[in-house]
Enzyme design. Structure first.
Site, PDB file in Angstrom:
ATOM      1  N   SER A 116       0.814  -1.215   0.000  1.00  0.00           N
ATOM      2  CA  SER A 116       0.000   0.000   0.000  1.00  0.00           C
ATOM      3  C   SER A 116       0.845   1.261   0.000  1.00  0.00           C
ATOM      4  O   SER A 116       0.336   2.345  -0.301  1.00  0.00           O
ATOM      5  CB  SER A 116      -0.905   0.025   1.241  1.00  0.00           C
ATOM      6  OG  SER A 116      -1.709  -1.111   1.310  1.00  0.00           O
TER       7      SER A 116
ATOM      8  N   HIS B 261      -1.285  -2.566  -6.749  1.00  0.00           N
ATOM      9  CA  HIS B 261      -2.019  -2.278  -5.526  1.00  0.00           C
ATOM     10  C   HIS B 261      -3.520  -2.448  -5.737  1.00  0.00           C
ATOM     11  O   HIS B 261      -4.170  -1.633  -6.398  1.00  0.00           O
ATOM     12  CB  HIS B 261      -1.694  -0.856  -5.056  1.00  0.00           C
ATOM     13  CG  HIS B 261      -2.376  -0.485  -3.787  1.00  0.00           C
ATOM     14  ND1 HIS B 261      -2.784   0.802  -3.508  1.00  0.00           N
ATOM     15  CD2 HIS B 261      -2.737  -1.229  -2.706  1.00  0.00           C
ATOM     16  CE1 HIS B 261      -3.358   0.832  -2.318  1.00  0.00           C
ATOM     17  NE2 HIS B 261      -3.343  -0.389  -1.817  1.00  0.00           N
TER      18      HIS B 261
ATOM     19  N   GLU C 190      -3.924   0.039  -8.804  1.00  0.00           N
ATOM     20  CA  GLU C 190      -2.848   0.972  -9.108  1.00  0.00           C
ATOM     21  C   GLU C 190      -1.629   0.179  -9.593  1.00  0.00           C
ATOM     22  O   GLU C 190      -1.223  -0.785  -8.937  1.00  0.00           O
ATOM     23  CB  GLU C 190      -2.453   1.773  -7.867  1.00  0.00           C
ATOM     24  CG  GLU C 190      -3.456   2.830  -7.459  1.00  0.00           C
ATOM     25  CD  GLU C 190      -2.995   3.617  -6.243  1.00  0.00           C
ATOM     26  OE1 GLU C 190      -3.001   4.852  -6.305  1.00  0.00           O
ATOM     27  OE2 GLU C 190      -2.650   2.999  -5.222  1.00  0.00           O
TER      28      GLU C 190
ATOM     29  N   ASN D 205      -3.732   6.474  -1.738  1.00  0.00           N
ATOM     30  CA  ASN D 205      -3.458   6.627  -0.309  1.00  0.00           C
ATOM     31  C   ASN D 205      -2.792   7.964   0.020  1.00  0.00           C
ATOM     32  O   ASN D 205      -2.955   8.478   1.133  1.00  0.00           O
ATOM     33  CB  ASN D 205      -2.601   5.472   0.205  1.00  0.00           C
ATOM     34  CG  ASN D 205      -3.442   4.246   0.478  1.00  0.00           C
ATOM     35  OD1 ASN D 205      -4.625   4.340   0.796  1.00  0.00           O
ATOM     36  ND2 ASN D 205      -2.837   3.068   0.366  1.00  0.00           N
TER      37      ASN D 205
END
Length: 287
Positions: free
Chosen positions: A121, A142, A154, A193
């Protein structure tokens, strides 16, 4: 187009089991690995339970479920990954653990063109890539929780990632797994994120300061901003320990206060209040 027929997934937690389930439903032979026989069996039960719920809700037929289960096998020995064309590691968000897994896969996966993807992450992809003898084949991939529901992946190429690896990974994600991809820079947090975590931490700080209750914060974002889930319920779903690890990685990279984990988050993790997986976080799930 090269078709990936044999996929390896390392880690059968929430993310790994979701990736394995999606791939098996899409007709791919999946070998899922865990550290112990008991953990591998727990992964099998998790995936079977998810597929059974899909049948009960009318999303898939019993035949589709049975075919997916037939494509899944489990192991606690990474040496069995030798014949895989593509391997995705989805172990704990810990640099040392992930590095060890990637290094082991580098040694055991026989195909020199096999892609070694990491579902991190927040960790820098290049750090994992240079720990192998094939850095050009290592890439970030991801997924988002829950993997069977969330469509986004991702893709994060490192400075060392070959263009061919990126192209093959994109085709695998979109054409075989049915996902939508965005390309992100190899910087902690990537795209999603890096934007999401400061928002989640701000919600924790509001609770910490007594500005608002968890219920009111979540209700405000759900009804006021049309978010499907408020920030504190989302933290409970993700896992507070995972959120803290991501925040720590972001803060290490950017050194900006908005990425620093609040004291309340650290105390809750220390107390074992990790969210849904522990039965208690910002909300009580024991019932």
């Amino acid at each position: 187009m090269e078709t990936i027929a044999r996929l390896g997934v390392v880690g059968c937690g929430l993310m790994g089991s979701g990736i394995a389930e999606v791939a098996a439903l899409r007709g791919i032979d999946v070998l899922a690995a865990e550290a112990t026989r008991e953990a591998a069996e727990a992964g099998r039960r998790r995936i079977t339970g998810s597929l059974d719920r899909g049948v009960l809700r009318g999303k898939i037929s019993e035949e589709v479920r049975d075919l997916a289960l037939a494509r899944l096998s489990f192991t606690h020995d990474l040496g069995n990954m030798a014949d895989r064309q593509f391997v995705i590691e989805a172990v704990a968000e810990n640099r040392d653990i992930k590095t060890n897994v990637i290094q082991t896969l580098d040694k055991v996966v026989a195909d020199p063109r096999a892609v070694l993807a990491t579902n991190t992450s927040s960790l820098p992809i290049v750090d994992l890539a240079v720990a192998t003898e094939r850095p050009e084949q290592v890439i970030g991939m991801h997924f988002f929780n829950p993997v069977p529901v969330q469509t986004l992946v991702e893709l994060i190429p490192a400075l060392t990632t070959a263009e061919d690896t990126l192209d093959r990974t994109r085709r695998f994600a979109t054409e075989q797994l049915g996902k939508v991809t965005v390309q992100a820079p190899d910087r902690s947090g990537f795209v999603v994120n890096a934007l999401l975590v400061p928002y989640l931490l701000a919600a924790v700080r509001m609770v910490e300061s007594g500005s608002a209750s968890a219920e009111d914060i979540d209700r405000g974002m759900e009804l006021g901003c049309a978010h499907p889930m408020g920030p504190l319920r989302l933290l409970d779903l993700v896992g507070l320990d995972t959120a803290q690890a991501i925040a720590d990685s972001l803060y290490d990279e950017y050194r900006e206060p908005l990425y620093a984990p609040p004291a309340l988050l650290r105390r809750m993790v220390a107390a074992g209040r990790l969210g849904r997986k522990s039965g208690r976080g910002f909300y009580d799930y024991s019932a």
